[in-house]
Motif scaffolding. Structure first.
Motif, PDB file in Angstrom:
ATOM      1  N   LEU A 104       0.835  -1.200   0.000  1.00  0.00           N
ATOM      2  CA  LEU A 104       0.000   0.000   0.000  1.00  0.00           C
ATOM      3  C   LEU A 104       0.870   1.252   0.000  1.00  0.00           C
ATOM      4  CD1 LEU A 104      -2.730   1.368   0.079  1.00  0.00           C
ATOM      5  CD2 LEU A 104      -2.693   1.143   2.577  1.00  0.00           C
ATOM      6  N   LYS A 105       1.931   1.228   0.800  1.00  0.00           N
ATOM      7  CA  LYS A 105       2.835   2.373   0.884  1.00  0.00           C
ATOM      8  C   LYS A 105       3.490   2.638  -0.475  1.00  0.00           C
ATOM      9  CE  LYS A 105       6.536   4.144   3.777  1.00  0.00           C
ATOM     10  NZ  LYS A 105       7.397   3.854   4.921  1.00  0.00           N
ATOM     11  N   GLN A 106       3.937   1.582  -1.155  1.00  0.00           N
ATOM     12  CA  GLN A 106       4.554   1.731  -2.475  1.00  0.00           C
ATOM     13  C   GLN A 106       3.542   2.246  -3.490  1.00  0.00           C
ATOM     14  OE1 GLN A 106       5.821  -2.343  -2.769  1.00  0.00           O
ATOM     15  NE2 GLN A 106       7.988  -1.795  -2.513  1.00  0.00           N
ATOM     16  N   PHE A 107       2.329   1.732  -3.413  1.00  0.00           N
ATOM     17  CA  PHE A 107       1.280   2.170  -4.327  1.00  0.00           C
ATOM     18  C   PHE A 107       0.986   3.656  -4.140  1.00  0.00           C
ATOM     19  CE2 PHE A 107      -3.231   3.021  -5.143  1.00  0.00           C
ATOM     20  CZ  PHE A 107      -3.291   2.706  -6.492  1.00  0.00           C
ATOM     21  N   LEU A 108       0.850   4.083  -2.891  1.00  0.00           N
ATOM     22  CA  LEU A 108       0.554   5.489  -2.614  1.00  0.00           C
ATOM     23  C   LEU A 108       1.707   6.392  -3.049  1.00  0.00           C
ATOM     24  CD1 LEU A 108      -1.173   5.172   0.859  1.00  0.00           C
ATOM     25  CD2 LEU A 108      -2.254   5.594  -1.359  1.00  0.00           C
ATOM     26  N   ARG A 109       2.944   5.956  -2.827  1.00  0.00           N
ATOM     27  CA  ARG A 109       4.113   6.731  -3.250  1.00  0.00           C
ATOM     28  C   ARG A 109       4.129   6.838  -4.773  1.00  0.00           C
ATOM     29  NH1 ARG A 109       6.124   9.795  -0.186  1.00  0.00           N
ATOM     30  NH2 ARG A 109       6.939   8.333   1.297  1.00  0.00           N
ATOM     31  N   ARG A 110       3.826   5.731  -5.443  1.00  0.00           N
ATOM     32  CA  ARG A 110       3.799   5.735  -6.906  1.00  0.00           C
ATOM     33  C   ARG A 110       2.740   6.713  -7.424  1.00  0.00           C
ATOM     34  NH1 ARG A 110       3.706   0.743 -11.104  1.00  0.00           N
ATOM     35  NH2 ARG A 110       3.078   1.965 -12.891  1.00  0.00           N
ATOM     36  N   GLN A 166       1.650   9.327  -5.900  1.00  0.00           N
ATOM     37  CA  GLN A 166       2.145  10.667  -5.599  1.00  0.00           C
ATOM     38  C   GLN A 166       3.133  11.126  -6.683  1.00  0.00           C
ATOM     39  OE1 GLN A 166       4.264  10.810  -1.867  1.00  0.00           O
ATOM     40  NE2 GLN A 166       3.801  12.973  -1.568  1.00  0.00           N
ATOM     41  N   VAL A 167       4.013  10.230  -7.092  1.00  0.00           N
ATOM     42  CA  VAL A 167       5.000  10.558  -8.138  1.00  0.00           C
ATOM     43  C   VAL A 167       4.296  10.799  -9.468  1.00  0.00           C
ATOM     44  CG1 VAL A 167       6.934   9.634  -9.488  1.00  0.00           C
ATOM     45  CG2 VAL A 167       6.910   9.358  -7.002  1.00  0.00           C
ATOM     46  N   LEU A 168       3.343   9.951  -9.822  1.00  0.00           N
ATOM     47  CA  LEU A 168       2.611  10.136 -11.078  1.00  0.00           C
ATOM     48  C   LEU A 168       1.829  11.441 -11.085  1.00  0.00           C
ATOM     49  CD1 LEU A 168       1.303   6.515 -11.725  1.00  0.00           C
ATOM     50  CD2 LEU A 168       3.050   7.750 -13.023  1.00  0.00           C
ATOM     51  N   GLN A 169       1.238  11.787  -9.959  1.00  0.00           N
ATOM     52  CA  GLN A 169       0.487  13.039  -9.860  1.00  0.00           C
ATOM     53  C   GLN A 169       1.427  14.233 -10.046  1.00  0.00           C
ATOM     54  OE1 GLN A 169      -1.173  13.955  -6.004  1.00  0.00           O
ATOM     55  NE2 GLN A 169      -2.795  15.181  -6.912  1.00  0.00           N
ATOM     56  N   LEU A 170       2.602  14.175  -9.443  1.00  0.00           N
ATOM     57  CA  LEU A 170       3.584  15.247  -9.606  1.00  0.00           C
ATOM     58  C   LEU A 170       3.994  15.364 -11.069  1.00  0.00           C
ATOM     59  CD1 LEU A 170       5.566  17.381  -8.557  1.00  0.00           C
ATOM     60  CD2 LEU A 170       7.157  15.509  -8.021  1.00  0.00           C
ATOM     61  N   TYR A 171       4.254  14.235 -11.710  1.00  0.00           N
ATOM     62  CA  TYR A 171       4.658  14.232 -13.121  1.00  0.00           C
ATOM     63  C   TYR A 171       3.567  14.868 -13.990  1.00  0.00           C
ATOM     64  CZ  TYR A 171       6.465  12.452 -17.573  1.00  0.00           C
ATOM     65  OH  TYR A 171       6.952  12.342 -18.844  1.00  0.00           O
ATOM     66  N   ARG A 172       2.329  14.490 -13.758  1.00  0.00           N
ATOM     67  CA  ARG A 172       1.208  15.052 -14.534  1.00  0.00           C
ATOM     68  C   ARG A 172       1.087  16.558 -14.321  1.00  0.00           C
ATOM     69  NH1 ARG A 172      -1.875  10.315 -12.391  1.00  0.00           N
ATOM     70  NH2 ARG A 172      -1.630   8.721 -13.980  1.00  0.00           N
ATOM     71  N   ASP A 224      15.068   3.932  -1.959  1.00  0.00           N
ATOM     72  CA  ASP A 224      15.270   4.522  -0.639  1.00  0.00           C
ATOM     73  C   ASP A 224      14.168   5.535  -0.360  1.00  0.00           C
ATOM     74  OD1 ASP A 224      16.549   6.949   0.979  1.00  0.00           O
ATOM     75  OD2 ASP A 224      17.505   5.067   1.630  1.00  0.00           O
ATOM     76  N   GLU A 225      13.371   5.288   0.675  1.00  0.00           N
ATOM     77  CA  GLU A 225      12.214   6.135   0.990  1.00  0.00           C
ATOM     78  C   GLU A 225      12.607   7.589   1.237  1.00  0.00           C
ATOM     79  OE1 GLU A 225       8.756   6.054   1.206  1.00  0.00           O
ATOM     80  OE2 GLU A 225       9.079   4.287  -0.017  1.00  0.00           O
ATOM     81  N   ASP A 226      13.711   7.792   1.948  1.00  0.00           N
ATOM     82  CA  ASP A 226      14.143   9.165   2.224  1.00  0.00           C
ATOM     83  C   ASP A 226      14.533   9.886   0.939  1.00  0.00           C
ATOM     84  OD1 ASP A 226      13.712   8.932   4.954  1.00  0.00           O
ATOM     85  OD2 ASP A 226      15.773   8.264   5.363  1.00  0.00           O
ATOM     86  N   ALA A 227      15.242   9.189   0.060  1.00  0.00           N
ATOM     87  CA  ALA A 227      15.652   9.784  -1.213  1.00  0.00           C
ATOM     88  C   ALA A 227      14.431  10.101  -2.070  1.00  0.00           C
ATOM     89  CB  ALA A 227      16.598   8.839  -1.954  1.00  0.00           C
ATOM     90  N   ILE A 228      13.459   9.203  -2.101  1.00  0.00           N
ATOM     91  CA  ILE A 228      12.239   9.421  -2.890  1.00  0.00           C
ATOM     92  C   ILE A 228      11.475  10.620  -2.339  1.00  0.00           C
ATOM     93  CG2 ILE A 228       9.991   8.448  -3.506  1.00  0.00           C
ATOM     94  CD1 ILE A 228      11.420   5.662  -3.497  1.00  0.00           C
TER      95      ILE A 228
END
Length: 88
Positions: free
Chosen positions: A13-19, A21-27, A61-65
Motif C-alpha cells: 500500500l505504501k509503495q502504491f501510494l508513493r507511486r 504521488q509521483v505520477l500526480q507530480l509528473y502530470r 530509498d524512501e528518504d531519497a524518494i
C-alpha cells in the motif's frame, strides 16, 4: 536482462501510494509546461522532466524518494510562479 518489475498487485500500500504521488507530480509538471508560451521551451522542459523521472524510476530509498518529490514540488511551484508573472 533487465530487472523484472513487480506487477501492480504485488506493490505494498505504501509503495502504491508513493507511486500515485509521483505520477500526480509528473502530470502536474506536464500540465504546467503546456502553459509555457514558447514551443521550444515547452519541448526542452518536457524532455528535462521526462529524463529526470526516468533517471530516478528505480529509486527505492524512501528518504531519497521523499526528497526528490519535495524537490519536484519546489520546481513545479517555481515554474507556476514564473508563468503567473509572465501572464501578469
Amino acid at each position: 536482462m533487465a530487472p523484472s518489475r513487480l506487477p501492480p498487485a504485488a506493490l505494498t500500500l505504501k509503495q502504491f501510494l508513493r507511486r500515485q504521488q509521483v505520477l500526480q507530480l509528473y502530470r502536474r509538471i506536464l500540465q504546467a509546461i503546456r502553459r509555457v508560451p514558447a514551443e521550444a521551451d515547452q519541448h526542452y522542459l518536457k524532455k528535462w522532466a521526462r529524463e529526470e523521472f526516468k533517471k530516478n524510476k528505480d529509486a527505492t530509498d524512501e528518504d531519497a524518494i521523499r526528497m526528490m518529490i519535495t524537490q519536484g514540488n519546489i520546481q513545479l511551484r517555481e515554474l507556476e510562479r514564473t508563468l503567473q508573472l509572465a501572464n501578469s
